[in-house]
Design a protein around this motif. Sequence first.
Motif: not given
Length: 227
Positions: A15-16, A95-97, A100-101
């Motif tokens: 999830e984003s 997009n790949e991270t 993460h907060s």
Amino acid sequence: MGNCTPCGTSAPSRESHPEADAHKETLRLPLLRVAFEAIDKDKSGFVVYDELAAFGQYIGNRDWSEVEIKKMFAKMDKNSDGKVDLDEFQDFCFNETKHHSSERFQAMIQGFIEVGNLVDNRKSMIKAVYDKIDLDGNGFVDRTEMMEFGRFMNSKFDEEKLNKLMDQMDLDKDGIISYEEFLGYFAKLSKPIEDASFAKGIQRYLKFEKGKAPLSNDAKNDVSLAR
């Protein structure tokens, strides 16, 4: 223990994080620009395969096979010209991270940048400490090994302190500390420390052996080069 999934390969849905889009323009893309400029040492405006493979290790990807690295690079290099420009780099890494907060994203990128600023002498000293903590010599540090090390540094080191330390170091949340994660953490931690104090702290760390009596019983002493 399972390895983390390399960027650009098939992975479980993540999830984003709500902070990703909120901080895209103000924090994430600017930090990715700084990282790109650090990788682009010849200032050509492009980075190539070998440079990006090394960068990937600092954003939670390790033990890549040659095939996996090539897949990642191909996805990043959208126009297939054999090199990656800033826009391609920012778009892919953002997009790949996204899961993460912003705090964890910032820790990843700043760790990579500070590692780039480390002199070789400091890198080799940090590697020596990592190898000491890696008691079974498998190339990774797990919770048990980190607890052993923490209790050597301070007899009052407990689960709460361990959880806090693991949260700060274990950026990909797989329960183990890779050398890149360890190096990035100590690169940031040691930045303001003078060489003499840094070397003194390292020497304290290198006294570590499993089962050896703790160096300190003072709850204020912890796993810190600043001590």
